[in-house]
Design a protein around this motif. Structure first.
Motif, PDB file in Angstrom:
ATOM      1  N   GLU A   8     -39.262  37.312   0.626  1.00 30.90           N
ATOM      2  CA  GLU A   8     -38.919  36.664   1.894  1.00 30.90           C
ATOM      3  C   GLU A   8     -37.802  35.646   1.707  1.00 30.90           C
ATOM      4  O   GLU A   8     -36.826  35.621   2.472  1.00 30.90           O
ATOM      5  CB  GLU A   8     -40.151  35.975   2.478  1.00 30.90           C
ATOM      6  N   SER A   9     -37.912  34.815   0.674  1.00 27.37           N
ATOM      7  CA  SER A   9     -36.890  33.799   0.436  1.00 27.37           C
ATOM      8  C   SER A   9     -35.557  34.412   0.027  1.00 27.37           C
ATOM      9  O   SER A   9     -34.494  33.935   0.454  1.00 27.37           O
ATOM     10  CB  SER A   9     -37.369  32.815  -0.642  1.00 27.37           C
ATOM     11  N   ALA A  10     -35.604  35.458  -0.797  1.00 29.50           N
ATOM     12  CA  ALA A  10     -34.364  36.105  -1.220  1.00 29.50           C
ATOM     13  C   ALA A  10     -33.640  36.733  -0.036  1.00 29.50           C
ATOM     14  O   ALA A  10     -32.412  36.627   0.102  1.00 29.50           O
ATOM     15  CB  ALA A  10     -34.676  37.159  -2.277  1.00 29.50           C
ATOM     16  N   TRP A  11     -34.399  37.387   0.839  1.00 28.53           N
ATOM     17  CA  TRP A  11     -33.816  37.999   2.033  1.00 28.53           C
ATOM     18  C   TRP A  11     -33.179  36.954   2.936  1.00 28.53           C
ATOM     19  O   TRP A  11     -32.027  37.090   3.356  1.00 28.53           O
ATOM     20  CB  TRP A  11     -34.902  38.767   2.789  1.00 28.53           C
ATOM     21  N   LYS A  12     -33.920  35.893   3.233  1.00 30.10           N
ATOM     22  CA  LYS A  12     -33.398  34.857   4.116  1.00 30.10           C
ATOM     23  C   LYS A  12     -32.206  34.148   3.500  1.00 30.10           C
ATOM     24  O   LYS A  12     -31.248  33.795   4.201  1.00 30.10           O
ATOM     25  CB  LYS A  12     -34.507  33.858   4.459  1.00 30.10           C
ATOM     26  N   VAL A  53     -29.109  36.452   3.969  1.00 24.56           N
ATOM     27  CA  VAL A  53     -28.692  36.594   5.366  1.00 24.56           C
ATOM     28  C   VAL A  53     -28.121  35.279   5.902  1.00 24.56           C
ATOM     29  O   VAL A  53     -27.048  35.262   6.521  1.00 24.56           O
ATOM     30  CB  VAL A  53     -29.864  37.075   6.237  1.00 24.56           C
ATOM     31  N   TYR A  54     -28.832  34.176   5.663  1.00 22.07           N
ATOM     32  CA  TYR A  54     -28.342  32.887   6.161  1.00 22.07           C
ATOM     33  C   TYR A  54     -27.022  32.508   5.499  1.00 22.07           C
ATOM     34  O   TYR A  54     -26.152  31.902   6.138  1.00 22.07           O
ATOM     35  CB  TYR A  54     -29.378  31.788   5.924  1.00 22.07           C
ATOM     36  N   SER A  69     -21.531  31.430   6.313  1.00 23.32           N
ATOM     37  CA  SER A  69     -20.173  31.610   5.800  1.00 23.32           C
ATOM     38  C   SER A  69     -19.243  32.111   6.903  1.00 23.32           C
ATOM     39  O   SER A  69     -18.082  31.679   6.996  1.00 23.32           O
ATOM     40  CB  SER A  69     -20.168  32.580   4.614  1.00 23.32           C
ATOM     41  N   TYR A  70     -19.746  33.013   7.743  1.00 23.90           N
ATOM     42  CA  TYR A  70     -18.910  33.540   8.813  1.00 23.90           C
ATOM     43  C   TYR A  70     -18.627  32.473   9.872  1.00 23.90           C
ATOM     44  O   TYR A  70     -17.483  32.341  10.345  1.00 23.90           O
ATOM     45  CB  TYR A  70     -19.571  34.756   9.457  1.00 23.90           C
ATOM     46  N   SER A  71     -19.647  31.693  10.237  1.00 20.17           N
ATOM     47  CA  SER A  71     -19.407  30.633  11.220  1.00 20.17           C
ATOM     48  C   SER A  71     -18.504  29.549  10.641  1.00 20.17           C
ATOM     49  O   SER A  71     -17.677  28.968  11.360  1.00 20.17           O
ATOM     50  CB  SER A  71     -20.737  30.028  11.689  1.00 20.17           C
ATOM     51  N   ASP A  75     -27.342  26.728  10.125  1.00 19.93           N
ATOM     52  CA  ASP A  75     -27.625  27.736   9.104  1.00 19.93           C
ATOM     53  C   ASP A  75     -27.548  27.205   7.680  1.00 19.93           C
ATOM     54  O   ASP A  75     -28.219  27.733   6.781  1.00 19.93           O
ATOM     55  CB  ASP A  75     -26.674  28.932   9.259  1.00 19.93           C
ATOM     56  N   LEU A  76     -26.730  26.184   7.433  1.00 21.42           N
ATOM     57  CA  LEU A  76     -26.561  25.709   6.059  1.00 21.42           C
ATOM     58  C   LEU A  76     -27.866  25.186   5.477  1.00 21.42           C
ATOM     59  O   LEU A  76     -28.186  25.446   4.304  1.00 21.42           O
ATOM     60  CB  LEU A  76     -25.490  24.619   6.010  1.00 21.42           C
ATOM     61  N   THR A  77     -28.647  24.464   6.254  1.00 18.73           N
ATOM     62  CA  THR A  77     -29.901  23.928   5.734  1.00 18.73           C
ATOM     63  C   THR A  77     -30.887  25.045   5.392  1.00 18.73           C
ATOM     64  O   THR A  77     -31.671  24.918   4.453  1.00 18.73           O
ATOM     65  CB  THR A  77     -30.536  22.961   6.747  1.00 18.73           C
ATOM     66  N   ASP A  78     -30.843  26.144   6.139  1.00 18.90           N
ATOM     67  CA  ASP A  78     -31.703  27.288   5.813  1.00 18.90           C
ATOM     68  C   ASP A  78     -31.285  27.917   4.487  1.00 18.90           C
ATOM     69  O   ASP A  78     -32.136  28.349   3.699  1.00 18.90           O
ATOM     70  CB  ASP A  78     -31.650  28.321   6.935  1.00 18.90           C
TER      71      ASP A  78
END
Length: 341
Positions: free
Chosen positions: A105-109, A112-113, A118-120, A214-217
């Protein structure tokens, strides 16, 4: 609402960026603008809502279908990555059984985050969009049904479909935690903000919100991953311990700076106050600001967990870093071991 702009002054045009306000200015000006808008809204009600939806909402059925298909795609991709990549990696690294169950779960998030943020960051810092340095500019030249730039539309599809997937994932794929109900509410509110802001062409604000959240996630999942690998021992145990400590420190600092400092003073100030200066009759002013204020309340709620973690570490009550939200529902309600173990 036209009286609001007249009372507050002329809207700032695309000239020198307006200095970032203080918390006191946010409260006084934001409250004053909202109160004046409420007093000036003589025909507020269901009739105005229906007219606003008919005149200002622009969202085609194919766009909603694409969003749903991409959300299903995220779910399928996560299932495949968990089975073929993350679980074998956890086994190969000999993680503890409890950590091996939560590591996918952590690796996936984290991945993705990291991609979403990075895109934003690219949109705000690597292009000509001035929204980060001049937040009031998010409403300059706003018109109903204006064309959404392709790069911003791509970011909206990425984020909207991921949060659609995240609602399902919180219920059926993620580890259940003490704040999972709040997390589910957060995903629903975020998805509503994404869809509605796109439909009403408040996409410029959305890009700024993505960047500030998103950065904090990314940092949270990075810290948790290093905590899992640290507990497994091995030659890189000290490195993972150092990275976990640094990640925790960066997470605590950036949560306050991005979500409780920049977010209210850049986003809320723009939506509560300067939006009415640029667009005096801006549609659904109260609806969007209510959702953004609810998002702020959830940020404050989670900050309490961060403060609790910091207090336990500083007072020696906690020797090892852990997520204070972790909560095994099966253990709490059954004497039998949980399946994750």
């Amino acid at each position: 609402m036209a009286a609001v702009a007249a009372a507050a002054g002329t809207a700032a045009g695309p000239g020198a960026p307006e200095p970032m306000p203080s918390y006191a200015q946010l409260v006084t000006r934001g409250w004053g603008s909202a109160l004046a808008a409420a007093r000036g809204c003589a025909d507020c009600g269901w009739g105005l809502t229906r007219r606003g939806l008919a005149e200002h909402a622009h969202l085609a059925p194919p766009e909603l279908l694409l969003l749903a298909l991409c959300a299903l795609g995220w779910t399928a991709l996560r299932s495949a990555a968990t089975a073929r990549l993350f679980r074998p990696l956890a086994k190969q690294c000999r993680l503890l059984p409890r950590d091996a169950a939560k590591m996918p779960e952590s690796a996936w998030k984290f991945l993705v985050y990291l991609g979403c943020w990075s895109y934003s960051a690219y949109l705000l810092l690597g292009t000509d969009y001035p929204f980060f340095h001049d937040p009031p500019s998010v409403f300059y030249d706003w018109t109903p049904g204006m064309v959404v730039p392709r790069d911003i539309a791509a970011g909206y599809l990425l984020q909207g479909s991921f949060y659609g997937h995240s609602i399902y994932a919180t219920l059926y794929m993620d580890t259940w935690r003490r704040d999972s109900v709040v997390m589910l509410t957060h995903h629903v509110v975020t998805l509503a903000l994404i869809i509605c802001s796109y439909a009403f062409r408040y996409h410029n604000v959305g890009v700024l919100v993505f960047f500030l959240h998103d950065l904090t996630d990314v940092q949270l999942e990075f810290t948790k991953l290093n905590t899992y690998f640290k507990a497994a021992g091995g030659p890189y145990q000290r490195l993972h311990a150092l990275l976990a400590d640094l990640g925790c420190l960066c997470f605590c600092v950036s949560w306050f700076w991005f979500r409780l400092y920049w977010f209210p003073l850049k986003v809320l100030y723009a939506t509560l106050h300067t939006s009415l200066l640029s667009v005096p009759d801006i549609p659904f002013y109260f609806f969007f600001n209510a959702l953004l204020l609810l998002l702020t309340a959830m940020n404050l709620y989670w900050f309490l967990y961060i403060v609790a973690l910091a207090v336990k570490v500083l007072t020696g009550q906690m020797r090892e870093l852990s997520d204070p939200r972790e909560y095994d529902w099966a253990e709490a309600h059954s004497p039998k071991p949980s399946k994750a173990e």
